[in-house]
Every structure is written in C-alpha cells, then in structure tokens.
Write an enzyme that holds these catalytic residues in place. Structure first.
Site, PDB file in Angstrom:
ATOM      1  N   THR A 150       0.817  -1.214   0.000  1.00 13.90           N
ATOM      2  CA  THR A 150       0.000   0.000   0.000  1.00 13.90           C
ATOM      3  C   THR A 150       0.849   1.261   0.000  1.00 13.90           C
ATOM      4  O   THR A 150       1.975   1.259   0.495  1.00 13.90           O
ATOM      5  CB  THR A 150      -0.985   0.029   1.195  1.00 13.90           C
ATOM      6  N   ARG A 151       0.293   2.326  -0.600  1.00 12.61           N
ATOM      7  CA  ARG A 151       0.942   3.641  -0.545  1.00 12.61           C
ATOM      8  C   ARG A 151      -0.034   4.661   0.038  1.00 12.61           C
ATOM      9  O   ARG A 151       0.168   5.861  -0.037  1.00 12.61           O
ATOM     10  CB  ARG A 151       1.394   4.096  -1.945  1.00 12.61           C
ATOM     11  N   HIS A 166      -7.679   2.499   5.477  1.00 11.37           N
ATOM     12  CA  HIS A 166      -9.043   2.802   5.907  1.00 11.37           C
ATOM     13  C   HIS A 166      -9.771   1.474   6.087  1.00 11.37           C
ATOM     14  O   HIS A 166      -9.196   0.401   5.901  1.00 11.37           O
ATOM     15  CB  HIS A 166      -9.733   3.702   4.885  1.00 11.37           C
ATOM     16  N   HIS A 222      -9.633  -1.179   3.286  1.00 11.19           N
ATOM     17  CA  HIS A 222      -8.350  -1.898   3.189  1.00 11.19           C
ATOM     18  C   HIS A 222      -8.283  -2.976   4.263  1.00 11.19           C
ATOM     19  O   HIS A 222      -7.808  -4.082   4.029  1.00 11.19           O
ATOM     20  CB  HIS A 222      -7.170  -0.944   3.380  1.00 11.19           C
ATOM     21  N   GLY A 281      -5.447  -5.696  -5.830  1.00 10.79           N
ATOM     22  CA  GLY A 281      -6.824  -5.174  -5.809  1.00 10.79           C
ATOM     23  C   GLY A 281      -7.167  -4.470  -7.103  1.00 10.79           C
ATOM     24  O   GLY A 281      -6.605  -4.770  -8.161  1.00 10.79           O
ATOM     25  N   ARG A 282      -8.086  -3.523  -6.988  1.00  8.51           N
ATOM     26  CA  ARG A 282      -8.513  -2.776  -8.169  1.00  8.51           C
ATOM     27  C   ARG A 282      -7.447  -1.732  -8.515  1.00  8.51           C
ATOM     28  O   ARG A 282      -6.917  -1.080  -7.624  1.00  8.51           O
ATOM     29  CB  ARG A 282      -9.835  -2.078  -7.827  1.00  8.51           C
ATOM     30  N   HIS A 289      -4.245  -1.728  -9.380  1.00  8.85           N
ATOM     31  CA  HIS A 289      -3.002  -1.846  -8.616  1.00  8.85           C
ATOM     32  C   HIS A 289      -1.921  -0.924  -9.189  1.00  8.85           C
ATOM     33  O   HIS A 289      -1.660  -0.934 -10.382  1.00  8.85           O
ATOM     34  CB  HIS A 289      -2.522  -3.304  -8.656  1.00  8.85           C
ATOM     35  N   ALA A 290      -1.292  -0.138  -8.305  1.00  4.02           N
ATOM     36  CA  ALA A 290      -0.223   0.799  -8.699  1.00  4.02           C
ATOM     37  C   ALA A 290      -0.632   1.662  -9.892  1.00  4.02           C
ATOM     38  O   ALA A 290       0.159   1.931 -10.794  1.00  4.02           O
ATOM     39  CB  ALA A 290       1.077   0.057  -9.008  1.00  4.02           C
ATOM     40  N   MET A 306     -13.876  -2.880  -3.175  1.00  3.80           N
ATOM     41  CA  MET A 306     -14.659  -3.095  -1.951  1.00  3.80           C
ATOM     42  C   MET A 306     -15.531  -1.860  -1.679  1.00  3.80           C
ATOM     43  O   MET A 306     -15.026  -0.738  -1.698  1.00  3.80           O
ATOM     44  CB  MET A 306     -13.726  -3.295  -0.752  1.00  3.80           C
ATOM     45  N   VAL A 328      15.253  38.916  -5.738  1.00  8.04           N
ATOM     46  CA  VAL A 328      15.930  37.625  -5.749  1.00  8.04           C
ATOM     47  C   VAL A 328      17.290  37.752  -6.417  1.00  8.04           C
ATOM     48  O   VAL A 328      18.292  37.233  -5.937  1.00  8.04           O
ATOM     49  CB  VAL A 328      15.068  36.570  -6.475  1.00  8.04           C
ATOM     50  N   ARG A 372      18.988  31.369 -16.045  1.00 10.44           N
ATOM     51  CA  ARG A 372      17.580  31.660 -15.735  1.00 10.44           C
ATOM     52  C   ARG A 372      16.945  30.452 -15.052  1.00 10.44           C
ATOM     53  O   ARG A 372      16.190  30.590 -14.088  1.00 10.44           O
ATOM     54  CB  ARG A 372      16.805  31.979 -17.017  1.00 10.44           C
TER      55      ARG A 372
END
Ligand code: PPS
Length: 692
Positions: free
Chosen positions: A315-316, A320, A323, A408-409, A411-412, A450, A555, A570
């Site tokens: 997981t990232r 909840h 999960h 899961g749904r 993924h990544a 889910m 600046v 620049r």
C-alpha cells in the site's frame, strides 16, 4: 604476486567459492591460516591465489610489518564479489534441490516447504536466506578506504531506493544496475538476457558528461546525498537509451501525465550505466528503524514464527476500513499470515507523506491479531506502472519471504492521462499477474473493488453484492477524501478509523490553513512586481499566515547575484525561487514569486516541487510585449533594441506563454488594485483563503 602467469587456471567453482568467502571474511589472515581454513596445502593455496588474481577476482597488496608470514593482504574486487554472489545462488539452488529430493525420499511426498506446485531449482522456499550483494564487514571497511580513489556518482533519491533493494536481495535475481542486454530484454518482453522474468528497468541514469568520463570496466563509487559510500559498481555498459521506446513499452504511454514518463523525460539522466554492484552498507534511515526489515530479516522472522504462508499487502495510502476488510479476507482466503508491507520510498507525487502514513498504520495495527499479522516498511521507489508494477511487486514480495500477494482494483495505478482517461483498466494488473503467477512464484489473492453496504454495515466486493438494487452501497473515492480533508468536511466512521482521520487532519489541515505559492510570470515591465506587492499587502491585512515576496529583482540581488540571463542561469534562478517557495509552502506560509520565468519546463518543475506541500497558483501577467516596450519603465527595452543588453526576454530571448495558468490578468486598461483583487478572488475560489 600479481604477475600474470597463464599456467595458473582457476580451480573448480566450489573451491573458488570457498577461497573468495575465506578472503572476504579474513582478508588479513596469513597464508598458512588461510590454507588451514580451506584444508589445502600452501602450494595449492598459492596457485589458487595467483589464478584468482589473474582473473581479476581479488586484489593483492603488500603489507608492512615484520611478520614474514603475513606479507600480503587480499581483498575481493567487484568482479570477485559478483562471482561469489553468483556461486551462492547456484549453491543454494543445488542444496534446495537436494533437500527436496531427500524429503521426497523419506516421506514419499513432495517437499511441503514451498507452496508453489511447479518449482524450478532456482525457486526458493520462503524460509531460506536469499543472496545479498553485501561484502563482509571487514571487506567493506577496506573497500571504503580504497574507494576514496574512485570516481564517485552521487545517487538520486530514486537510485538510493533501487540500490538498497538491489543490495539486500529485494530485487533478486538482479546483481546490479541493468546492462544494456538485460535492459533491452526487460523493456521488450519483461525478461533479463538469460530469460528470467523481470518487468521493470532498474537503471543507473547519469549525465552525459559523467558517462563520457568513464571507460569500460571502470569501478565507480556510489554515494548517498551526504557523500557516504554505499557501494561500488563495475561499469560494464554505458549507453544512451531510447526513452520514447522505454516509456511506450514499460508504461504503455508517452504521456507525461504519467509520473514515471515525466520522470524519465524530465528528471532521469540521458545515459544509463550498467554493471555489477558490490554492496558496502545499506542507506541509513533515521525514521522508523525498527519497522524496516530486509528480505532476510523478514524470512528469519517468518522462520522463527513458523509462518509458511504469508500474504503481503502492498500500500501507498493510509489504511481505511475497506483496506482492513480486504486484508482480513485475503488472510482468511489464503489461510495465511498477513504482512502489511507499505511503501515508504517514493510513491505517487501528491500522496500522503510516509511519516503520516506510518503513524496511521501504527494507530490501527492493534485491530489485527498480533500472532498472525506483522507490518514492515519497504523502501521501494514505485513507478506507478500498473500491470507491470504488479508483477514487480510480486517478485519483490517473494524475495521478502511471502507466498501470496494481494492485487486489488487498479493496482499501482497512476490515475488519468492528459485527456482525462485512465492509463490502465481497473483489472489489467490482475490479468497480467495471473498470466505470470507460476513464474513469479507467488499466488495472487485478487479482489474486486470493496464497497460499504449500509444495511449490513460491512464492506463487500462490489461484484458479490447479489441484492444490489435493494441495498445502499456507499463509497468515498480517494479524490473525494482529499476534497473533504482539504475543506475540513466530515469523514464518516464507516469509511475510516477516528485515529487515522485525526492523524490526517493534523498533517493536512484544510486548504485555508495550508501554505501556498502564488507564482506570477510575464515580461519585464508587465506589472508583476506591482501586482505582487499589492497582493502581499492585502494578504497581510487578512493575517493568519506569514507572507514572503520573492520578487525578480529582489531575488537577483539577494539569492542569485552571480547569475546572468543565459538559459542555464535563468533556470537556476527560477529553481532557487521554487526551492525557497516550496520550503515556505511546506511550513504553512504564503510565498509570492514574481520573476519573468520564461520557460514552461522550468515553471512545471517548480510547480511539481511546490505541489508536494500545497497549492501552486500560476498567474500570467499577460501584458503584451508592445505595451511593456511602450512603458519601458527601466529603459531596458531601448537598450535591448540597441543590442546593448543581450538575451532580453521578448526581444532577443523567448517567452513561453503559459498554456493553462490558474489565472491570466490583463493589465492594459485595468488598475493594479483590481488586478490584485482578481488574484484574491481566485485564491478564495480555490479555498485557499476563507472567512477568518
Ligand atoms: S528570469 O528570466 O526569470 O530569471 O528573470 P528575472 O530574474 O525575473 O529578471 C529580473 C529582472 O532583470 C532585468 N533584466 C532582464 N530581464 C530579461 N532579460 C534580460 N536579458 C534582462 N537583463 C536584465 C529585468 O529588469 C527583470 O525585471 P522585471 O521585474 O521582470 O522587470
């Protein structure tokens, strides 16, 4: 001792392995002791040492001191260390095959240690150690000293993540950054040159200048951003990749809305170096040390607890309730123990930072059965490559001793492309994983989306709700959650845990309390500074957050006094402004920048840097060049026309008009106060300022 003598040929693999191991462990031992440890005569040892030195596997140095029996010290070269690692692989595979055969003979059954049915000899049990690329502590100390003479490459944050997993075996079977042949195979068909499955190019990208300074076979030192040496690498390959092909084949797109394509095109160096790695020490982490485990540490833990089946959850995101339900179900379905394995290296830009996430995970860990669940942090730099990434994640989890992996749904998934369409289908990753499952050696536990069924007060996979028409199905998407957090709105109990929500609110206060940057861009004399000043005063009048003005002229006087107006200078100037503004934004302040910032790519880079921490509001002050020249407040246009000022924006240097700024203000015919007020209204509509 080092003179080449062709009559010395290398001994058998087993002997050379034992020799390399012995020298690695006791490089300073006398020849007599080494011969004794290897149970060979001094004559044989000498022949073997000469052959190994001749083959470039060891280096020999003369020692000072009186003791004539200890005249030489030995150390493994990168080539020697790589050969040793290869021989360990082969040795382990052979031992496993022997073990299997013995087990089958004694019990009349197949070995039960490995869940995978068809095992090839290289497949390993989840309980046995896997090869790492580190040399022994003693050799590492020597290498560190020797490496002071080597050319150094300072690794980027992503390369540090990659190197850590290369060295600790997380990326097994890789033995270094990909060579050109391996890279070609991986890009084209997810295979290394020897045919093994590997879906992700793990490459050492460098600048053209650095690459040009190297010769083939040269050893280089790989250092972290503080200059600490982590590894050496023998550069066997040095090539300029076809990045468009890499993007298309690996990520399925050339659209820079894909974070990895953007990285490839705008951050990664133009040249790749490939070659074997000799690991000296892992990168140092000061945070959550006890929660970080190498593949072998996790394997040892599983072995100790007798966990033969382990299902990993990647997981990232914060955890909840959906999960949690998914992980519970996966463990039940696979009758396996559970490894919560969050990524704390690099994830998708804009994700919740890992410090917050780990605190969130820790807050809900006690909801799980302690004897069957553990959590460990993975320092992986994700690429968000969907289906290919799922296979990669599976291989990494296998290396970490897992037997099952949850997909899961989406993924990544990297989200949507620049046309607003998803890069990958929601279940593409599951399909590709299924195809390669046997080869990965990890079983997929797949889940549909889910959702929460209100009447039954529980989460269920969306495709398993038979009475869908008669029940209330609830769901909060990631985008909706972010909106609610940003606006300080309610997040219901059925969606998440109060501890998690509290943690998220602490680090992500509503937008009206977060820092942000207003970035004015436009020609010299367009009115940027004047509007910026007026805006600053208005914001200070409102109070609540500190305001800093980074005006172009200010600046250039204080931050960039040594810079001129070439493209390079620049860019540097704008990146400095971006860096300061990102720090201000991160710390909850308001940064107002007002440089010309003529180049779109630089503005984009600054936007990305700042958006990690807060909003970036680009305001194009769209005064025409003719009007600026007519006003010519500082008399610079006249000088530019006369050729007395070179590279003058709009006259003799380009200006990329912003394509999609948050706001465009026309100053011709509008007074300054009104222009500044337009910005205030924009900030209000974005939720960045609210009734105090
Ligand atoms: S940049 O391109 O964003 O780095 O330029 P910036 O730092 O904003 O420029 C600040 C002021 O430098 C003056 N100046 C020039 N501008 C453009 N091109 C050239 N060659 C040049 N030489 C000097 C100019 O007054 C800029 O100020 P502003 O406030 O924009 O009028």
């Amino acid at each position: 001792m080092t003179t080449a003598d062709p009559k010395f040929s290398l001994p058998e693999d087993d002997q050379i392995f034992r020799l390399l191991r012995q020298l690695d462990v006791a490089p300073e031992a006398s020849q007599r002791d080494t011969a004794k440890a290897l149970s060979v005569s001094l004559g044989t040892l000498n022949a073997h040492l000469r052959a190994a030195a001749e083959a470039g596997l060891i280096s020999v140095s003369q020692r000072q001191g009186k003791d004539r029996r200890q005249r030489y010290a030995y150390s493994l070269t990168s080539k020697g260390a790589a050969l040793k690692a290869r021989l360990i692989d082969r040795f382990l595979a052979r031992k496993l095959a022997e073990y299997d055969a013995l087990h089958a003979e004694l019990t009349g059954t197949d070995c039960g240690l490995v869940a995978v049915k068809k095992r090839n000899p290289l497949m390993q049990s989840n309980l046995t150690p896997i090869p790492e690329l580190f040399v022994s502590h003693e050799s590492a100390q020597k290498l560190k000293v020797e490496a002071t003479d080597l050319v150094s490459w300072d690794l980027t944050p992503r390369q540090i993540c990659d190197l850590e997993l290369l060295m600790n075996g997380g990326f097994n079977p890789l033995k270094g950054f990909l060579t050109e042949a391996d890279y070609d195979g991986v890009v084209e068909n997810m295979r290394l040159a020897d045919g093994q499955l590997w879906p992700m190019p793990i490459t050492l990208d460098v600048s053209e200048e650095f690459a040009a300074s190297l010769r083939e076979g040269q050893d280089i030192a790989l250092r972290d951003q503080e200059g600490v040496i982590l590894a050496t690498m023998t550069v066997t390959d040095n090539w300029a990749p076809d990045k468009a092909r890499e993007a298309e084949k690996v990520f399925g797109t050339n659209d820079e809305a894909h974070p990895a394509v953007n990285y490839l095109n705008n951050t990664a160096g133009k040249v790749y170096l490939g070659g074997p790695i000799t690991g000296i020490q892992p990168p140092i982490h000061y945070d959550f040390r006890s929660r970080r485990d190498t593949p072998n540490e996790l394997r040892a833990y599983f072995r100790k607890l007798g966990w033969r089946k382990v299902v990993a959850f990647q997981t990232r995101n914060p955890l909840h309730r959906a999960h949690q339900e998914l992980t519970f179900r996966a463990a039940k379905e696979a009758q396996a123990n559970l490894l919560i394995h969050p990524v704390v290296g690099m994830t998708k830009p804009g994700d919740v930072d890992h410090f917050t996430r780990v605190r969130c995970y820790e807050a809900v860990l006690d909801q799980y059965t302690q004897s069957t669940t553990t959590m460990s942090l993975l320092n992986l730099a994700m690429r968000m490559a969907g289906p290919r990434e799922a296979i990669w994640h599976g291989l990494i989890r296998k290396n970490h001793g897992c037997t099952h992996f949850i997909v899961g749904r989406d993924h990544a998934g990297p989200g949507q492309d620049s046309k607003g369409e998803d890069f990958y289908g929601p279940y593409d990753a599951q399909e590709l994983f299924r195809e390669y499952q046997d080869e990965i050696g990890v079983e997929m536990v797949d889940f549909k989306h889910m959702v929460y069924v209100q009447e039954r007060a529980q989460y269920e996979p969306a495709d398993e709700i038979a009475d869908r028409d008669n029940v209330t199905v609830l769901n909060i998407s990631g985008t909706e959650l972010r909106r609610r957090l940003a606006e300080g709105l309610e997040i219901p109990e059925w969606f998440s845990f109060p501890e998690v929500v509290a943690e998220l609110r602490r680090t992500k206060p509503p937008r009206s309390k977060q820092g942000f940057t207003v970035f004015f861009t436009g020609f010299s004399g367009s009115g940027k500074s004047t509007i910026a000043n007026a805006l600053m005063v208005k914001l200070m009048e409102m109070g609540g957050r500190p305001v800093t003005l980074l005006d172009g002229d200010i600046v250039r006087k204080n931050l960039s006094s040594e810079l001129g107006f070439s493209k390079e200078h620049r860019d540097l100037n704008i990146r400095r402004i971006g860096y300061v503004a990102s720090e201000i934004t991160k710390n909850g302040g308001i940064a107002i920048c007002a440089p010309i910032a003529p180049y779109a790519t630089t503005r984009r880079a600054v936007r990305e840097e700042i958006e990690q921490f807060g909003a970036f509001v680009e305001v194009h002050v769209a005064t025409s060049i003719e009007e600026c020249e007519r006003r010519d407040r500082k008399g610079l246009y006249k000088l530019a026309r006369e050729g007395k000022i070179k590279e003058f924006t709009g006259i003799s240097d380009p200006y990329d008009v912003p394509a999609n700024p948050e706001l465009r203000v026309e100053t011709e015919g509008t007074d300054v106060d009104n222009c500044a007020h337009q910005v205030i209204l924009k900030l209000e509509s974005m939720g960045l300022i609210a009734g105090q």
